[in-house]
Design a protein around this motif. Structure first.
Motif, PDB file in Angstrom:
ATOM      1  N   LEU A   7       0.820  -1.204   0.000  1.00 55.72           N
ATOM      2  CA  LEU A   7       0.000   0.000   0.000  1.00 55.72           C
ATOM      3  C   LEU A   7       0.857   1.257   0.000  1.00 55.72           C
ATOM      4  O   LEU A   7       1.799   1.382   0.782  1.00 55.72           O
ATOM      5  N   ASP A   8       0.508   2.200  -0.865  1.00 52.96           N
ATOM      6  CA  ASP A   8       1.112   3.525  -0.818  1.00 52.96           C
ATOM      7  C   ASP A   8       0.468   4.325   0.309  1.00 52.96           C
ATOM      8  O   ASP A   8      -0.617   3.988   0.800  1.00 52.96           O
ATOM      9  N   THR A   9       1.115   5.412   0.686  1.00 52.16           N
ATOM     10  CA  THR A   9       0.612   6.260   1.760  1.00 52.16           C
ATOM     11  C   THR A   9      -0.826   6.696   1.484  1.00 52.16           C
ATOM     12  O   THR A   9      -1.147   7.179   0.391  1.00 52.16           O
ATOM     13  N   GLY A  10      -1.708   6.500   2.463  1.00 53.99           N
ATOM     14  CA  GLY A  10      -3.105   6.890   2.335  1.00 53.99           C
ATOM     15  C   GLY A  10      -3.993   5.864   1.694  1.00 53.99           C
ATOM     16  O   GLY A  10      -5.226   5.981   1.753  1.00 53.99           O
ATOM     17  N   ARG A  11      -3.412   4.852   1.079  1.00 57.45           N
ATOM     18  CA  ARG A  11      -4.214   3.803   0.440  1.00 57.45           C
ATOM     19  C   ARG A  11      -4.806   2.893   1.511  1.00 57.45           C
ATOM     20  O   ARG A  11      -4.186   2.654   2.551  1.00 57.45           O
ATOM     21  N   HIS A  12      -5.994   2.370   1.262  1.00 60.52           N
ATOM     22  CA  HIS A  12      -6.611   1.494   2.245  1.00 60.52           C
ATOM     23  C   HIS A  12      -7.205   0.259   1.581  1.00 60.52           C
ATOM     24  O   HIS A  12      -7.502   0.261   0.379  1.00 60.52           O
ATOM     25  N   VAL A  13      -7.363  -0.786   2.393  1.00 59.90           N
ATOM     26  CA  VAL A  13      -8.061  -2.002   1.986  1.00 59.90           C
ATOM     27  C   VAL A  13      -9.042  -2.352   3.089  1.00 59.90           C
ATOM     28  O   VAL A  13      -8.921  -1.879   4.229  1.00 59.90           O
ATOM     29  N   VAL A  14     -10.022  -3.165   2.766  1.00 64.40           N
ATOM     30  CA  VAL A  14     -11.013  -3.624   3.737  1.00 64.40           C
ATOM     31  C   VAL A  14     -10.761  -5.101   4.006  1.00 64.40           C
ATOM     32  O   VAL A  14     -10.653  -5.911   3.073  1.00 64.40           O
ATOM     33  N   LEU A  15     -10.656  -5.460   5.274  1.00 64.06           N
ATOM     34  CA  LEU A  15     -10.407  -6.849   5.642  1.00 64.06           C
ATOM     35  C   LEU A  15     -11.606  -7.722   5.295  1.00 64.06           C
ATOM     36  O   LEU A  15     -12.758  -7.288   5.406  1.00 64.06           O
ATOM     37  N   PRO A  16     -11.364  -8.952   4.869  1.00 61.86           N
ATOM     38  CA  PRO A  16     -12.482  -9.850   4.567  1.00 61.86           C
ATOM     39  C   PRO A  16     -13.280 -10.169   5.818  1.00 61.86           C
ATOM     40  O   PRO A  16     -12.815 -10.004   6.946  1.00 61.86           O
ATOM     41  N   ASP A  17     -14.496 -10.641   5.611  1.00 62.13           N
ATOM     42  CA  ASP A  17     -15.371 -11.027   6.722  1.00 62.13           C
ATOM     43  C   ASP A  17     -15.150 -12.511   6.997  1.00 62.13           C
ATOM     44  O   ASP A  17     -15.408 -13.355   6.138  1.00 62.13           O
ATOM     45  N   ALA A  18     -14.674 -12.837   8.182  1.00 60.34           N
ATOM     46  CA  ALA A  18     -14.397 -14.229   8.546  1.00 60.34           C
ATOM     47  C   ALA A  18     -14.405 -14.355  10.055  1.00 60.34           C
ATOM     48  O   ALA A  18     -14.149 -13.386  10.771  1.00 60.34           O
ATOM     49  N   PRO A  19     -14.680 -15.557  10.571  1.00 60.94           N
ATOM     50  CA  PRO A  19     -14.651 -15.750  12.027  1.00 60.94           C
ATOM     51  C   PRO A  19     -13.296 -15.426  12.643  1.00 60.94           C
ATOM     52  O   PRO A  19     -13.216 -14.932  13.762  1.00 60.94           O
ATOM     53  N   PHE A  20     -12.208 -15.712  11.883  1.00 61.51           N
ATOM     54  CA  PHE A  20     -10.869 -15.461  12.403  1.00 61.51           C
ATOM     55  C   PHE A  20     -10.032 -14.765  11.328  1.00 61.51           C
ATOM     56  O   PHE A  20      -9.984 -15.212  10.185  1.00 61.51           O
ATOM     57  N   LEU A  21      -9.386 -13.671  11.720  1.00 64.84           N
ATOM     58  CA  LEU A  21      -8.460 -12.967  10.852  1.00 64.84           C
ATOM     59  C   LEU A  21      -7.163 -12.719  11.607  1.00 64.84           C
ATOM     60  O   LEU A  21      -7.177 -12.454  12.810  1.00 64.84           O
ATOM     61  N   HIS A  22      -6.061 -12.800  10.894  1.00 61.78           N
ATOM     62  CA  HIS A  22      -4.763 -12.444  11.470  1.00 61.78           C
ATOM     63  C   HIS A  22      -4.115 -11.431  10.534  1.00 61.78           C
ATOM     64  O   HIS A  22      -3.789 -11.743   9.389  1.00 61.78           O
ATOM     65  N   LEU A  23      -3.964 -10.210  11.028  1.00 64.17           N
ATOM     66  CA  LEU A  23      -3.359  -9.119  10.263  1.00 64.17           C
ATOM     67  C   LEU A  23      -1.951  -8.894  10.782  1.00 64.17           C
ATOM     68  O   LEU A  23      -1.753  -8.653  11.976  1.00 64.17           O
ATOM     69  N   PHE A  24      -0.961  -8.953   9.885  1.00 61.06           N
ATOM     70  CA  PHE A  24       0.436  -8.735  10.258  1.00 61.06           C
ATOM     71  C   PHE A  24       1.007  -7.607   9.412  1.00 61.06           C
ATOM     72  O   PHE A  24       0.865  -7.608   8.183  1.00 61.06           O
ATOM     73  N   VAL A  25       1.650  -6.648  10.068  1.00 58.88           N
ATOM     74  CA  VAL A  25       2.288  -5.536   9.364  1.00 58.88           C
ATOM     75  C   VAL A  25       3.724  -5.934   9.066  1.00 58.88           C
ATOM     76  O   VAL A  25       4.599  -5.905   9.934  1.00 58.88           O
ATOM     77  N   ALA A  26       3.965  -6.331   7.833  1.00 65.07           N
ATOM     78  CA  ALA A  26       5.299  -6.786   7.445  1.00 65.07           C
ATOM     79  C   ALA A  26       6.253  -5.624   7.234  1.00 65.07           C
ATOM     80  O   ALA A  26       7.462  -5.746   7.490  1.00 65.07           O
ATOM     81  N   ARG A  27       5.714  -4.482   6.770  1.00 64.21           N
ATOM     82  CA  ARG A  27       6.534  -3.290   6.544  1.00 64.21           C
ATOM     83  C   ARG A  27       5.687  -2.056   6.769  1.00 64.21           C
ATOM     84  O   ARG A  27       4.489  -2.037   6.447  1.00 64.21           O
ATOM     85  N   GLY A  28       6.301  -1.018   7.326  1.00 68.52           N
ATOM     86  CA  GLY A  28       5.625   0.270   7.451  1.00 68.52           C
ATOM     87  C   GLY A  28       4.712   0.344   8.658  1.00 68.52           C
ATOM     88  O   GLY A  28       4.830  -0.416   9.618  1.00 68.52           O
TER      89      GLY A  28
END
Length: 256
Positions: A190-211
């Motif tokens: 993602l470039d600065t200011g860009r966004h995404v919407v997380l999928p709908d699921a019982p379990f999600l794991h979000l990891f910030v690999a960079r930035g």
């Protein structure tokens, strides 16, 4: 299942992870499976059992070792990683190339830093930086397998790209296949200011690999931070600078 779960967002900071530090390796473990200090309260989230962020020095790496009955996905952030296994597969994994190894009935493999081979030097070169993630397969005792796929061009779109999946919903995508019908891994650059919407699921794991990113309703996540979401998908993730994220979407939980 979602109706039986309590909606929660658990933030795990980078410096809270267990670490393995050796002269050739700096490894940060999101979960305690296989670590020197097992933690019964931190064995997995959803179907995700291992989420290791590794830095391997040039000219070194993991010597040949065994795995069994596990779907293993490797995602390189910097440098290149040489893979060799007992089924005859060999290759170099680099940023933008997704790799999956199905351990099945048993497999031996090694992973080593390939940076020095590309640069002609064994010193003064960066370590290979990668994330390795494990989920259980739907069934034990399958034939070991290997797959890799270049998805660098898709990542240029600045949206969530499916990296690996066993879910029916992704059968028409170019993602590599994992043998778990309830799990999928997505990535976004993602470039600065860009966004995404997380999928709908019982379990999600979000990891910030960079930035650094902002997770809607939870605040700022820095590099190496993670969020474990239960029964609360659909949140927006906004890059506060150039960023790369990895998102596991899971519709079941491991029984271990």
């Amino acid at each position: 299942m979602p109706g039986l779960l309590t909606p929660t967002v658990e933030i795990r900071r980078s410096d809270e992870r267990q670490a393995t530090r050796l002269p050739w390796l700096d490894s940060r473990h999101s979960f305690s499976l296989g670590t020197a200090h097992p933690d019964p309260a931190n064995t997995h989230h959803g179907l995700l059992l291992v989420h290791n962020e590794d830095l391997v020095q040039p000219g070194t790496g993991f010597e040949t070792h065994p795995h069994q009955d596990m779907e293993i996905v490797t995602w390189v952030l910097q440098g290149s990683l040489v893979h060799q296994d007992s089924t005859g597969h060999a290759g170099v994994i680099y940023p933008g190339l997704a790799q999956r190894m199905s351990a099945g009935t048993g497999i031996l493999h090694s992973e080593k830093n390939d940076t020095h081979r590309a640069t002609g030097a064994t010193t003064a070169t960066p370590p290979v930086h990668f994330v390795q993630m494990w989920v259980l397969p739907d069934e034990a005792g399958v034939t070991p397998g290997y797959e890799q796929l270049e998805i660098g061009d898709e990542l240029l779109r600045g949206s969530l790209v499916t990296v690996a999946s066993g879910m029916d919903a992704h059968r028409d995508t170019t993602a590599i296949r994992i043998r778990n019908r309830f799990a999928a891994l997505h990535a976004a650059r993602l470039d600065t200011g860009r966004h995404v919407v997380l999928p709908d699921a019982p379990f999600l794991h979000l990891f910030v690999a960079r930035g650094t990113v902002d997770l809607e309703g939870a605040g700022v996540l820095a590099e190496g931070d993670a969020a474990r979401l239960t029964a609360t998908g659909g949140r927006q993730v906004t890059a506060l600078g150039p960023a790369e994220i990895l998102v596991w979407q899971m519709h079941a939980a491991a029984r271990i």
